[in-house]
Design a protein around this motif. Structure first.
Motif, PDB file in Angstrom:
ATOM      1  N   LEU A  73       0.849  -1.188   0.000  1.00  0.00           N
ATOM      2  CA  LEU A  73       0.000   0.000   0.000  1.00  0.00           C
ATOM      3  C   LEU A  73       0.882   1.234   0.000  1.00  0.00           C
ATOM      4  O   LEU A  73       0.455   2.332  -0.354  1.00  0.00           O
ATOM      5  CB  LEU A  73      -0.841   0.031   1.284  1.00  0.00           C
ATOM      6  N   ASP A  74       2.105   1.048   0.434  1.00  0.00           N
ATOM      7  CA  ASP A  74       3.003   2.171   0.614  1.00  0.00           C
ATOM      8  C   ASP A  74       3.694   2.536  -0.686  1.00  0.00           C
ATOM      9  O   ASP A  74       4.908   2.458  -0.805  1.00  0.00           O
ATOM     10  CB  ASP A  74       4.034   1.817   1.696  1.00  0.00           C
ATOM     11  N   LEU A 224      12.975   5.069  -3.977  1.00  0.00           N
ATOM     12  CA  LEU A 224      13.789   6.172  -4.437  1.00  0.00           C
ATOM     13  C   LEU A 224      15.275   5.850  -4.258  1.00  0.00           C
ATOM     14  O   LEU A 224      16.099   6.068  -5.153  1.00  0.00           O
ATOM     15  CB  LEU A 224      13.429   7.387  -3.585  1.00  0.00           C
ATOM     16  N   GLU A 257      18.378  12.871  -8.419  1.00  0.00           N
ATOM     17  CA  GLU A 257      19.063  13.064  -7.158  1.00  0.00           C
ATOM     18  C   GLU A 257      20.534  12.722  -7.257  1.00  0.00           C
ATOM     19  O   GLU A 257      21.415  13.506  -6.935  1.00  0.00           O
ATOM     20  CB  GLU A 257      18.454  12.078  -6.161  1.00  0.00           C
ATOM     21  N   HIS A 283       6.899  17.996 -10.497  1.00  0.00           N
ATOM     22  CA  HIS A 283       7.353  19.026  -9.565  1.00  0.00           C
ATOM     23  C   HIS A 283       8.792  18.895  -9.142  1.00  0.00           C
ATOM     24  O   HIS A 283       9.319  19.746  -8.456  1.00  0.00           O
ATOM     25  CB  HIS A 283       6.452  19.004  -8.330  1.00  0.00           C
TER      26      HIS A 283
ATOM     27  N   SER B  75      -2.377   9.250  -0.285  1.00  0.00           N
ATOM     28  CA  SER B  75      -1.493  10.149   0.438  1.00  0.00           C
ATOM     29  C   SER B  75      -0.376   9.289   0.976  1.00  0.00           C
ATOM     30  O   SER B  75      -0.620   8.206   1.515  1.00  0.00           O
ATOM     31  CB  SER B  75      -2.269  10.799   1.591  1.00  0.00           C
ATOM     32  N   ALA B  79      -1.092   6.091   3.384  1.00  0.00           N
ATOM     33  CA  ALA B  79      -0.728   4.846   2.716  1.00  0.00           C
ATOM     34  C   ALA B  79       0.308   4.100   3.547  1.00  0.00           C
ATOM     35  O   ALA B  79       0.206   2.889   3.746  1.00  0.00           O
ATOM     36  CB  ALA B  79      -0.190   5.123   1.319  1.00  0.00           C
ATOM     37  N   ARG B  80       1.275   4.848   4.054  1.00  0.00           N
ATOM     38  CA  ARG B  80       2.299   4.173   4.849  1.00  0.00           C
ATOM     39  C   ARG B  80       1.726   3.642   6.154  1.00  0.00           C
ATOM     40  O   ARG B  80       2.036   2.524   6.567  1.00  0.00           O
ATOM     41  CB  ARG B  80       3.455   5.127   5.139  1.00  0.00           C
ATOM     42  N   LEU B 224       0.359  18.974  -3.452  1.00  0.00           N
ATOM     43  CA  LEU B 224       1.543  19.707  -3.854  1.00  0.00           C
ATOM     44  C   LEU B 224       1.135  21.030  -4.497  1.00  0.00           C
ATOM     45  O   LEU B 224       1.703  22.098  -4.204  1.00  0.00           O
ATOM     46  CB  LEU B 224       2.287  18.837  -4.864  1.00  0.00           C
ATOM     47  N   ALA B 225       0.147  20.966  -5.352  1.00  0.00           N
ATOM     48  CA  ALA B 225      -0.316  22.181  -6.033  1.00  0.00           C
ATOM     49  C   ALA B 225      -0.838  23.190  -5.011  1.00  0.00           C
ATOM     50  O   ALA B 225      -0.639  24.411  -5.164  1.00  0.00           O
ATOM     51  CB  ALA B 225      -1.413  21.828  -7.031  1.00  0.00           C
ATOM     52  N   LEU B 250       4.257  17.990   1.742  1.00  0.00           N
ATOM     53  CA  LEU B 250       3.845  18.235   0.368  1.00  0.00           C
ATOM     54  C   LEU B 250       3.739  19.740   0.101  1.00  0.00           C
ATOM     55  O   LEU B 250       4.110  20.226  -0.979  1.00  0.00           O
ATOM     56  CB  LEU B 250       2.486  17.571   0.129  1.00  0.00           C
ATOM     57  N   ILE B 253       7.215  21.113  -0.197  1.00  0.00           N
ATOM     58  CA  ILE B 253       7.815  20.784  -1.493  1.00  0.00           C
ATOM     59  C   ILE B 253       7.213  21.682  -2.578  1.00  0.00           C
ATOM     60  O   ILE B 253       7.905  22.145  -3.483  1.00  0.00           O
ATOM     61  CB  ILE B 253       7.609  19.283  -1.819  1.00  0.00           C
ATOM     62  N   GLU B 257       9.178  24.318  -5.165  1.00  0.00           N
ATOM     63  CA  GLU B 257       8.808  24.423  -6.560  1.00  0.00           C
ATOM     64  C   GLU B 257       8.509  25.865  -6.981  1.00  0.00           C
ATOM     65  O   GLU B 257       9.050  26.402  -7.928  1.00  0.00           O
ATOM     66  CB  GLU B 257       7.503  23.648  -6.742  1.00  0.00           C
ATOM     67  N   HIS B 260      11.380  28.204  -6.817  1.00  0.00           N
ATOM     68  CA  HIS B 260      12.258  27.919  -7.946  1.00  0.00           C
ATOM     69  C   HIS B 260      11.698  28.550  -9.223  1.00  0.00           C
ATOM     70  O   HIS B 260      12.412  29.199  -9.977  1.00  0.00           O
ATOM     71  CB  HIS B 260      12.394  26.411  -8.104  1.00  0.00           C
ATOM     72  N   MET B 280      10.380  11.333   0.349  1.00  0.00           N
ATOM     73  CA  MET B 280      10.666  12.223  -0.759  1.00  0.00           C
ATOM     74  C   MET B 280      11.371  13.499  -0.313  1.00  0.00           C
ATOM     75  O   MET B 280      12.210  14.040  -1.021  1.00  0.00           O
ATOM     76  CB  MET B 280       9.325  12.575  -1.419  1.00  0.00           C
ATOM     77  N   HIS B 283      14.915  13.891  -0.636  1.00  0.00           N
ATOM     78  CA  HIS B 283      15.440  13.770  -1.993  1.00  0.00           C
ATOM     79  C   HIS B 283      15.122  14.944  -2.902  1.00  0.00           C
ATOM     80  O   HIS B 283      15.600  15.003  -4.016  1.00  0.00           O
ATOM     81  CB  HIS B 283      14.918  12.472  -2.620  1.00  0.00           C
ATOM     82  N   VAL B 284      14.283  15.847  -2.442  1.00  0.00           N
ATOM     83  CA  VAL B 284      14.028  17.014  -3.276  1.00  0.00           C
ATOM     84  C   VAL B 284      15.245  17.906  -3.148  1.00  0.00           C
ATOM     85  O   VAL B 284      16.133  17.655  -2.336  1.00  0.00           O
ATOM     86  CB  VAL B 284      12.761  17.776  -2.823  1.00  0.00           C
ATOM     87  N   SER B 285      15.255  18.945  -3.947  1.00  0.00           N
ATOM     88  CA  SER B 285      16.432  19.767  -3.889  1.00  0.00           C
ATOM     89  C   SER B 285      16.019  21.221  -3.784  1.00  0.00           C
ATOM     90  O   SER B 285      15.220  21.687  -4.575  1.00  0.00           O
ATOM     91  CB  SER B 285      17.265  19.423  -5.121  1.00  0.00           C
TER      92      SER B 285
END
Lengths: 336, 336
Positions: A73-74, A224, A257, A283, B75, B79-80, B224-225, B250, B253, B257, B260, B280, B283-285
């Motif tokens: 699910l994850d 990831l 990354e 994004h 989400s 989900a986790r 995110l939006a 989110l 992040i 965006e 940027h 995530m 891992h974003v930048s």
DNA sequence: AGCCTTGCTGAAAGCGCTTTCATAGTAGCG
DNA sequence: CGCTACTATGAAAGCGCTTTCAGCAAGGCT
């Protein structure tokens, strides 16, 4: 704790009708006269009656429950598909019973057994590859089954053309002049989606006279971090690829990354293409070129199909949903 | 289609024992002599017997099913948590029945009703705020309930200190010298987690002699939006904030965006902090500074607690899991 | 007016399992 | 050895609902 639960016979007594009538008021209201119906409903309401699902399931043979077994699910992918399924099912009064197998065929068998035992009215599974025991179980149960992402020609399926997804990714890169293209795939064991994507990419390369040697393909766990690791391996080759295909978007994002961490500029130094079309992919930076998969629609349609099958309506044996290349900034023409 | 399903009595006949014995062979094997047990198991195996869950549930009053109602499955957070729950439950032979309410209290009530009707042995819910009707339903049912993320002091809960999460984010920014800090929160309606996070941040700011005027708080849909849009609104103020807190990662992040896209450098021109600790986010930048929430543990513990309650074992009325600031590159000292 | 529909409701038989309760061995004990 | 105390099994009564199958009214028909 509550007093003993209100049962159907209590409502019947309260409304001055027979249990059969109350049952009908719930399941087939149009069989009753408006007057009786109103009377029963009033009683049910007042007593706070809630039908017992187990009893209903036992007596009627239908549990109003659909099962879904996913790898995990994850994952944004399965989470979205399940959300879509759940939403569609809820509309029809069905509930979703979920299980995950974490990539283990044996666990999948167990899950099928558990769900079958719970009397689900239909079952959604991911992919077409599974233990023969699982298939046997499914066939013996003779209940509506819908396969997703990949079909096998036997069970009803809501699929996408995974090979085409791989091909689109590869052709895009080939079209940009890339000649040395690497791919990071999920473990191919018990994952026909990944196998097909890889095969599709390989085929496209072959048709362009290019090779996809084993050295340019790495298998990784579907995370990831797996993408990063795979990217690192590929970039450390003597002649590293100029472009990478991620078997899932997460891999591709991992590549972004890793490239960044190595001081490489994507897409100048490396082009990256994913497959899935996660929201996130639009994004990240640079925006990820990806082959979009209509994940939500898969879930919605799987639910819809299952519902139709439960209602003994005819359904398409296989619905193929389109995948589509979405070009963003992570891919560009090969240098030189 | 299959022949009629093998039932318990078939196994009993085949094994030459009574139905009661077969039942015991399944549920309480140690009550039988090894010899009888082996005989029954052999028959069950050979006939491919699968107990009927509905019948078991009806007769025993336990469905071996736990329900979970979340805002949405789509989400990474829920989900986790659900994956962790499901995994823990599966270990004990339980299955997860899921429903989502998409932020609607009425839909949540419906979901509770549906799950209660299905005879779940326990129920996991998110947050402490809900329609009084829902609470009444839950209390009338008198079944094990575990609230997650936020507790209400009445039901058992596995929580985190959301206010503290907001506070940690704010204090981090204050410590870096930021004086004008904005926050993007999820819609506060029917979302006590977001309200608490906002309140925590506001409190920390107040203690530092800073203000969090309404103009610096925007509510957005949890996407995110939404984060991007919220960021845009805040940056377009006459005196824009120098730092932003995202009520969920989110959002943060999305801020990365948006900044940027506007040619702003994070963290030079804007510091951003999230709350959740998504994979995530690392891992974003630039890597996102965030307040980490042990989402998986929440799910696992909720499952464990529910299982204990079902078994009538004593449980902690409320377990508070720690949140922790994880500093990455998206936040730095305020300019000048 | 008599007969046949049609529409609504009730009686009762389960659905497949669990779980007392009772019974028949079997062993332990003085 | 006779008696208590288990242990291993069976008989049977449901769990709460659905669903034929009938039955009874009330119209519609010739």
């Amino acid at each position: 704790m509550s007093a003993t639960r209100v049962k159907l016979s209590d409502v019947a007594r309260d409304a001055g009708v027979s249990p059969a009538t109350v049952s009908r008021a719930i399941a087939q209201p149009d069989l009753l006269s408006p007057k009786t119906l109103a009377k029963v409903r009033a009683s049910a309401q007042r007593l706070g009656y809630l039908p017992d699902g187990a009893a209903r399931a036992l007596a009627s043979g239908r549990s109003m429950t659909i099962g879904a077994i996913v790898p995990t699910l994850d994952s944004a992918i399965f989470a979205r598909a399940l959300q879509a399924m759940q939403a569609r099912l809820a509309q029809s009064g069905y509930l979703l019973l979920v299980a995950s197998h974490e990539g283990s065929p044996a666990a999948e068998t167990q899950a099928v057994r558990a769900l079958l035992g719970r009397g689900v009215d239909g079952l959604m599974l991911v992919g077409a590859e599974r233990a023969t025991e699982t298939t046997a179980l499914l066939e013996a149960a003779g209940l509506p089954v819908v396969l997703t992402w990949c079909g096998d020609g036997r069970f009803t399926a809501v699929t996408i053309d995974n090979a085409r997804a791989g091909r689109l990714a590869a052709e895009h890169l080939i079209g940009l002049g890339h000649r040395r293209i690497g791919m990071i795939a999920g473990h191919l064991q018990f994952n026909d989606r990944q196998r097909a994507r890889l095969a599709g990419a390989r085929r496209a390369l072959a048709e362009a006279g290019l090779d996809l040697p084993d050295s340019l393909v790495v298998e990784q766990a579907l995370t990831l971090a797996g993408g990063r690791a795979g990217c690192a391996m590929l970039l450390e080759l003597d002649t590293p690829p100029t472009a990478l295909i991620g078997g899932i978007d997460l891999f591709a994002i991992g590549c972004l990354e890793e490239a960044h961490a190595r001081g490489m500029i994507v897409p100048d130094d490396l082009s990256v293409v994913g497959i899935d079309g996660l929201d996130m992919s639009a994004h990240v930076s640079p925006g990820l070129t990806t082959v979009h998969v209509p994940t939500g629609r898969i879930g919605n349609l799987a639910a819809q199909t299952l519902l139709a099958m439960v209602a003994r309506q005819p359904v398409e044996p296989e619905t193929l949903l389109p995948v589509e290349l979405v070009v963003r900034r992570s891919s560009q023409a090969a240098a030189g």
